[in-house]
Write a protein that holds these residues in place. Structure first.
Motif, PDB file in Angstrom:
ATOM      1  N   LYS A  24      -8.894  -3.620 -16.615  1.00  0.00           N
ATOM      2  CA  LYS A  24     -10.232  -4.150 -16.927  1.00  0.00           C
ATOM      3  C   LYS A  24     -10.380  -4.311 -18.427  1.00  0.00           C
ATOM      4  O   LYS A  24      -9.789  -3.583 -19.207  1.00  0.00           O
ATOM      5  N   TYR A  32     -12.511   0.258   2.798  1.00  0.00           N
ATOM      6  CA  TYR A  32     -13.660  -0.267   2.065  1.00  0.00           C
ATOM      7  C   TYR A  32     -13.214  -1.025   0.819  1.00  0.00           C
ATOM      8  O   TYR A  32     -12.273  -0.634   0.137  1.00  0.00           O
ATOM      9  N   GLU A  33     -13.930  -2.104   0.551  1.00  0.00           N
ATOM     10  CA  GLU A  33     -13.685  -2.898  -0.645  1.00  0.00           C
ATOM     11  C   GLU A  33     -14.663  -2.473  -1.725  1.00  0.00           C
ATOM     12  O   GLU A  33     -15.868  -2.410  -1.478  1.00  0.00           O
ATOM     13  N   GLN A  34     -14.169  -2.164  -2.921  1.00  0.00           N
ATOM     14  CA  GLN A  34     -15.031  -1.672  -3.993  1.00  0.00           C
ATOM     15  C   GLN A  34     -15.551  -2.833  -4.813  1.00  0.00           C
ATOM     16  O   GLN A  34     -14.807  -3.765  -5.132  1.00  0.00           O
ATOM     17  N   GLU A  35     -16.829  -2.755  -5.165  1.00  0.00           N
ATOM     18  CA  GLU A  35     -17.429  -3.815  -5.983  1.00  0.00           C
ATOM     19  C   GLU A  35     -16.894  -3.744  -7.408  1.00  0.00           C
ATOM     20  O   GLU A  35     -16.412  -4.721  -7.947  1.00  0.00           O
ATOM     21  N   LYS A  36     -16.958  -2.555  -8.022  1.00  0.00           N
ATOM     22  CA  LYS A  36     -16.416  -2.393  -9.365  1.00  0.00           C
ATOM     23  C   LYS A  36     -15.664  -1.079  -9.427  1.00  0.00           C
ATOM     24  O   LYS A  36     -16.008  -0.111  -8.739  1.00  0.00           O
ATOM     25  N   ILE A  37     -14.620  -1.043 -10.251  1.00  0.00           N
ATOM     26  CA  ILE A  37     -13.818   0.161 -10.366  1.00  0.00           C
ATOM     27  C   ILE A  37     -14.324   0.978 -11.539  1.00  0.00           C
ATOM     28  O   ILE A  37     -14.747   0.425 -12.565  1.00  0.00           O
ATOM     29  N   GLU A  38     -14.276   2.322 -11.389  1.00  0.00           N
ATOM     30  CA  GLU A  38     -14.822   3.167 -12.447  1.00  0.00           C
ATOM     31  C   GLU A  38     -13.838   3.279 -13.605  1.00  0.00           C
ATOM     32  O   GLU A  38     -12.641   3.071 -13.459  1.00  0.00           O
ATOM     33  N   ARG A  39     -14.374   3.591 -14.769  1.00  0.00           N
ATOM     34  CA  ARG A  39     -13.577   3.608 -15.981  1.00  0.00           C
ATOM     35  C   ARG A  39     -12.676   4.833 -16.004  1.00  0.00           C
ATOM     36  O   ARG A  39     -13.073   5.917 -15.606  1.00  0.00           O
ATOM     37  N   GLY A  40     -11.448   4.660 -16.425  1.00  0.00           N
ATOM     38  CA  GLY A  40     -10.544   5.788 -16.563  1.00  0.00           C
ATOM     39  C   GLY A  40      -9.675   6.023 -15.363  1.00  0.00           C
ATOM     40  O   GLY A  40      -9.132   7.093 -15.215  1.00  0.00           O
ATOM     41  N   VAL A  41      -9.519   5.023 -14.505  1.00  0.00           N
ATOM     42  CA  VAL A  41      -8.702   5.214 -13.319  1.00  0.00           C
ATOM     43  C   VAL A  41      -7.217   5.176 -13.669  1.00  0.00           C
ATOM     44  O   VAL A  41      -6.421   5.974 -13.192  1.00  0.00           O
ATOM     45  N   GLU A  42      -6.847   4.291 -14.602  1.00  0.00           N
ATOM     46  CA  GLU A  42      -5.440   4.101 -14.854  1.00  0.00           C
ATOM     47  C   GLU A  42      -4.846   5.265 -15.642  1.00  0.00           C
ATOM     48  O   GLU A  42      -3.638   5.473 -15.599  1.00  0.00           O
ATOM     49  N   THR A  67      -3.892   0.936   5.897  1.00  0.00           N
ATOM     50  CA  THR A  67      -4.247   0.922   4.471  1.00  0.00           C
ATOM     51  C   THR A  67      -5.671   1.434   4.314  1.00  0.00           C
ATOM     52  O   THR A  67      -6.053   2.356   5.032  1.00  0.00           O
ATOM     53  N   GLU A  68      -6.443   0.874   3.404  1.00  0.00           N
ATOM     54  CA  GLU A  68      -7.788   1.386   3.148  1.00  0.00           C
ATOM     55  C   GLU A  68      -8.836   0.478   3.760  1.00  0.00           C
ATOM     56  O   GLU A  68      -8.587  -0.695   3.998  1.00  0.00           O
ATOM     57  N   TYR A 101       0.834  -1.204   0.000  1.00  0.00           N
ATOM     58  CA  TYR A 101       0.000   0.000   0.000  1.00  0.00           C
ATOM     59  C   TYR A 101       0.869   1.255   0.000  1.00  0.00           C
ATOM     60  O   TYR A 101       0.522   2.269  -0.612  1.00  0.00           O
ATOM     61  N   GLY A 156      -4.826   8.136 -12.576  1.00  0.00           N
ATOM     62  CA  GLY A 156      -3.966   7.854 -11.439  1.00  0.00           C
ATOM     63  C   GLY A 156      -2.843   6.957 -11.848  1.00  0.00           C
ATOM     64  O   GLY A 156      -2.268   6.263 -11.108  1.00  0.00           O
ATOM     65  N   ARG A 179      -7.216  -5.427  -9.086  1.00  0.00           N
ATOM     66  CA  ARG A 179      -7.404  -4.929 -10.459  1.00  0.00           C
ATOM     67  C   ARG A 179      -6.590  -3.665 -10.664  1.00  0.00           C
ATOM     68  O   ARG A 179      -5.910  -3.495 -11.681  1.00  0.00           O
TER      69      ARG A 179
END
Lengths: 143, 97
Positions: free
Chosen positions: A142, B84-94, B81-82, A121, B97, A130
């Motif tokens: 993805k 909450y666990e996310q169900e799905k990641i939003e588009r355009g993260v990579e 660390t963090e 982390y 960030g 992912r």
């Protein structure tokens, strides 16, 4: 009535153990967060230890495996009647001795993996597999 | 132990059912602190199952490790660390960030 205890109750107990193992393996394969995988790994190792103790326990064998009447100053030589009665009522002590060591080794493994997760982390800023794949390989995580 | 054979087997089945339910709730919880608390409850159920299986030395080792050390270790990791666990990641993260 005896067949009920043998078949149904023992089948139910072993089925719950197999179901817990299946749930933890499924969760470690499909959940994306690494801390969730670590929690499920701890449950899996404890379930394996519990299954080892459960194999050493048979129907009607319910006393702890400690021979009665023995102390530091009083240690009479047991006759075969006492030994046969003890062996008829005690559980198997060998899995319990092995599992005491396995619990402590599992704790050491989990402490090491927790430290690895903290370092991951600090380096990448996330623990989602992912996002970690996208950041480490440079490709989109993805499809 | 103080429990005769039919009663202790019924209680063993009850505690294993309790551990199965808490394992499922650990699996589906999105909040990791909730998942850690459910995991501690599952360790309590395993401790009572070990009492039913006539292993008092394992109870003394496991109630300290399973309820205390595991919970403290996981809460320490989550606090660093963090949460909450996310169900799905939003588009355009990579790209951002």
């Amino acid at each position: 009535m005896d067949a009920f205890w043998n078949v149904f109750l023992w089948g139910y107990i072993y089925s719950t153990v197999i179901a817990i193992i299946a749930l933890t393996v499924y969760g470690m394969a499909t959940r994306p967060h690494l801390v969730k995988k670590l929690i499920l790994l701890s449950i899996l190792s404890d379930t394996a230890n519990l299954l080892a103790v459960m194999i050493g326990m048979r129907k009607g064998f319910i006393k702890p495996p400690v021979f009665p009447g023995i102390s530091y100053t009083n240690h009479p030589v047991a006759n075969t009647t006492q030994l046969a009665k003890f062996a008829d009522t005690a559980v198997d002590p060998v899995p319990q001795v092995l599992v005491v060591t396995a619990i402590v080794i599992g704790l050491a493994v989990l402490v090491f993996l927790g430290y690895v997760l903290i370092l991951l982390y600090q380096k990448y800023g996330t623990l989602d597999v992912r996002l970690l794949e996208a950041k480490i390989t440079g490709k989109g995580g993805k499809k | 132990m103080a429990f005769e054979p039919p009663l202790c087997y019924i209680l063993l089945a009850l505690f294993m059912t309790y551990a199965l339910i808490l394992t499922y709730k650990t699996l589906v919880a999105r909040d990791l602190v909730k998942a850690i608390i459910y995991s501690a409850g599952q360790a309590v159920a395993y401790t009572l199952a070990l009492v039913m299986m006539a292993a008092p030395d394992l109870v003394l080792a496991y109630v300290a490790v399973g309820v205390g050390m595991y919970t403290a270790l996981f809460l320490f990791v989550v606090s660093r660390t963090e949460r909450y666990e996310q169900e799905k990641i939003e588009r355009g993260v990579e790209e951002s960030g």
